[in-house]
Design a protein around this motif. Sequence first.
Motif, PDB file in Angstrom:
ATOM      1  N   ASP A  51       0.756  -1.060  -0.011  1.00 50.14           N
ATOM      2  CA  ASP A  51       0.028   0.054   0.109  1.00 50.14           C
ATOM      3  C   ASP A  51       0.950   1.107   0.067  1.00 50.14           C
ATOM      4  O   ASP A  51       0.578   2.289  -0.581  1.00 50.14           O
ATOM      5  N   ILE A  52       2.019   1.166   0.541  1.00 49.60           N
ATOM      6  CA  ILE A  52       2.941   2.328   0.712  1.00 49.60           C
ATOM      7  C   ILE A  52       4.413   1.890   0.467  1.00 49.60           C
ATOM      8  O   ILE A  52       4.573   0.602   1.000  1.00 49.60           O
ATOM      9  N   ILE A  53       5.154   2.940  -0.136  1.00 45.68           N
ATOM     10  CA  ILE A  53       6.537   2.561  -0.213  1.00 45.68           C
ATOM     11  C   ILE A  53       7.167   3.819   0.517  1.00 45.68           C
ATOM     12  O   ILE A  53       6.613   5.159   0.393  1.00 45.68           O
ATOM     13  N   TYR A  54       8.014   3.645   1.599  1.00 42.05           N
ATOM     14  CA  TYR A  54       8.660   4.658   1.972  1.00 42.05           C
ATOM     15  C   TYR A  54      10.281   4.345   1.932  1.00 42.05           C
ATOM     16  O   TYR A  54      10.933   3.415   2.347  1.00 42.05           O
ATOM     17  N   THR A  55      11.054   5.263   1.314  1.00 43.14           N
ATOM     18  CA  THR A  55      12.341   5.204   1.387  1.00 43.14           C
ATOM     19  C   THR A  55      13.240   6.308   1.197  1.00 43.14           C
ATOM     20  O   THR A  55      12.558   7.604   0.958  1.00 43.14           O
ATOM     21  N   LEU A  78       3.603  -1.526  -5.928  1.00 39.42           N
ATOM     22  CA  LEU A  78       2.368  -1.032  -5.434  1.00 39.42           C
ATOM     23  C   LEU A  78       1.035  -1.405  -5.863  1.00 39.42           C
ATOM     24  O   LEU A  78       0.824  -1.540  -6.878  1.00 39.42           O
ATOM     25  N   LYS A  79       0.203  -1.404  -4.930  1.00 42.08           N
ATOM     26  CA  LYS A  79      -1.202  -1.534  -5.282  1.00 42.08           C
ATOM     27  C   LYS A  79      -1.726  -0.539  -6.141  1.00 42.08           C
ATOM     28  O   LYS A  79      -1.290   0.587  -5.740  1.00 42.08           O
ATOM     29  N   PRO A  80      -2.534  -0.398  -6.947  1.00 42.60           N
ATOM     30  CA  PRO A  80      -3.455   0.650  -7.509  1.00 42.60           C
ATOM     31  C   PRO A  80      -3.979   1.506  -6.238  1.00 42.60           C
ATOM     32  O   PRO A  80      -4.260   1.244  -5.332  1.00 42.60           O
ATOM     33  N   GLY A  81      -3.560   2.785  -6.404  1.00 38.67           N
ATOM     34  CA  GLY A  81      -3.800   3.692  -5.280  1.00 38.67           C
ATOM     35  C   GLY A  81      -2.929   4.092  -4.358  1.00 38.67           C
ATOM     36  O   GLY A  81      -2.911   4.670  -3.436  1.00 38.67           O
ATOM     37  N   GLY A  82      -1.746   3.146  -4.428  1.00 42.26           N
ATOM     38  CA  GLY A  82      -0.694   3.178  -3.461  1.00 42.26           C
ATOM     39  C   GLY A  82      -0.011   4.547  -3.564  1.00 42.26           C
ATOM     40  O   GLY A  82       0.110   4.932  -4.505  1.00 42.26           O
ATOM     41  N   VAL A  83       0.675   4.493  -2.713  1.00 44.53           N
ATOM     42  CA  VAL A  83       1.662   5.901  -2.624  1.00 44.53           C
ATOM     43  C   VAL A  83       2.966   5.497  -2.072  1.00 44.53           C
ATOM     44  O   VAL A  83       3.193   4.659  -1.409  1.00 44.53           O
ATOM     45  N   ALA A 145       7.808   9.926 -15.296  1.00 43.27           N
ATOM     46  CA  ALA A 145       8.288   8.911 -16.525  1.00 43.27           C
ATOM     47  C   ALA A 145       8.017   7.670 -15.651  1.00 43.27           C
ATOM     48  O   ALA A 145       7.850   6.677 -16.715  1.00 43.27           O
ATOM     49  N   ALA A 146       8.240   7.225 -14.615  1.00 42.75           N
ATOM     50  CA  ALA A 146       7.932   5.947 -13.857  1.00 42.75           C
ATOM     51  C   ALA A 146       6.098   5.631 -14.101  1.00 42.75           C
ATOM     52  O   ALA A 146       5.927   4.643 -13.682  1.00 42.75           O
ATOM     53  N   GLY A 147       5.600   6.592 -14.317  1.00 43.58           N
ATOM     54  CA  GLY A 147       4.009   6.401 -14.219  1.00 43.58           C
ATOM     55  C   GLY A 147       3.030   7.026 -13.162  1.00 43.58           C
ATOM     56  O   GLY A 147       2.058   6.727 -13.200  1.00 43.58           O
ATOM     57  N   PHE A 148       3.983   7.446 -12.205  1.00 42.16           N
ATOM     58  CA  PHE A 148       3.506   8.136 -11.041  1.00 42.16           C
ATOM     59  C   PHE A 148       2.583   9.280 -11.279  1.00 42.16           C
ATOM     60  O   PHE A 148       2.965  10.152 -11.923  1.00 42.16           O
ATOM     61  N   GLY A 163       9.612  13.441  -2.501  1.00 38.58           N
ATOM     62  CA  GLY A 163       8.822  13.430  -3.487  1.00 38.58           C
ATOM     63  C   GLY A 163       7.794  12.287  -3.212  1.00 38.58           C
ATOM     64  O   GLY A 163       7.987  11.215  -2.606  1.00 38.58           O
ATOM     65  N   VAL A 164       6.376  12.770  -3.679  1.00 34.36           N
ATOM     66  CA  VAL A 164       5.205  11.733  -3.546  1.00 34.36           C
ATOM     67  C   VAL A 164       4.711  11.236  -4.635  1.00 34.36           C
ATOM     68  O   VAL A 164       4.429  12.359  -5.612  1.00 34.36           O
ATOM     69  N   GLY A 165       4.866   9.945  -4.870  1.00 36.39           N
ATOM     70  CA  GLY A 165       4.238   9.606  -6.159  1.00 36.39           C
ATOM     71  C   GLY A 165       2.885   8.637  -5.796  1.00 36.39           C
ATOM     72  O   GLY A 165       3.136   7.639  -5.062  1.00 36.39           O
ATOM     73  N   LYS A 166       1.849   8.763  -6.576  1.00 32.08           N
ATOM     74  CA  LYS A 166       0.956   7.842  -6.313  1.00 32.08           C
ATOM     75  C   LYS A 166       0.715   6.957  -7.765  1.00 32.08           C
ATOM     76  O   LYS A 166       0.477   7.696  -8.803  1.00 32.08           O
ATOM     77  N   LYS A 167       0.511   5.609  -7.329  1.00 25.27           N
ATOM     78  CA  LYS A 167       0.118   4.807  -8.400  1.00 25.27           C
ATOM     79  C   LYS A 167      -1.365   4.879  -8.581  1.00 25.27           C
ATOM     80  O   LYS A 167      -2.267   4.821  -7.850  1.00 25.27           O
ATOM     81  N   PRO A 168      -2.016   5.337  -9.872  1.00 23.03           N
ATOM     82  CA  PRO A 168      -3.139   5.575 -10.497  1.00 23.03           C
ATOM     83  C   PRO A 168      -3.949   4.253 -10.029  1.00 23.03           C
ATOM     84  O   PRO A 168      -3.712   3.117 -10.186  1.00 23.03           O
ATOM     85  N   ASP A 169      -5.351   4.594  -9.254  1.00 25.25           N
ATOM     86  CA  ASP A 169      -6.194   3.644  -9.285  1.00 25.25           C
ATOM     87  C   ASP A 169      -7.309   3.256 -10.256  1.00 25.25           C
ATOM     88  O   ASP A 169      -7.990   4.080 -10.773  1.00 25.25           O
TER      89      ASP A 169
END
Length: 175
Positions: A51-55, A78-83, A145-148, A163-169
């Motif tokens: 659901d979340i990636i934190y690095t 990341l799941k769809p809607g994940g951040v 560029a990665a799709g976020f 940077g905050v990137g969200k995977k589209p749901d």
Amino acid sequence: MSLRLLHPGCGFAVLPDWLKTATEVRLDIDDDCNPDIKASITDMGEIGEFDIIYTTHTLEHLYQYDVAKALSEFYRVLKPGGVAFIIVPDVEGVQCNNEVLYESPAGPICGLDLYYGLTSYVQANPYYAHHTAFVKETMEAQLKAAGFEVPSVQRLPDYNLMGVGKKPDESNSGV
């Protein structure tokens, strides 16, 4: 049900308080960090969905061509809607010299450290060398560029950039 959080390039870092309610899975290439998963962030394998990636302070250790691979891997798991929350050194306006910019728990940090990695750490472990530098515009461009979707890229204190990137749901995309 607790959110699943992937902490790639975890090193010995602990999660910030605002993420401690998630179930953390630690991933690192270095066995000394006692990761749950030993893998490179550019090829994490079949590790499930999160659901979340934190690095934090990880991407700068990659060469520029590998940053895109790592971000693609983050996007993939990341799941769809994940951040994804990604923190890197912010080199905007930083001169590559020995002028001390701030004091950290590891000691004084100068421009050379932001560009190349803290010398004492790099001497002890080559994984700590920096190979890529970021400013707000490059972080945003890499995430896109990665799709976020990129709701924000913020400059933080002590020369940090988040940077905050969200995977589209897809379920909300009308497809």
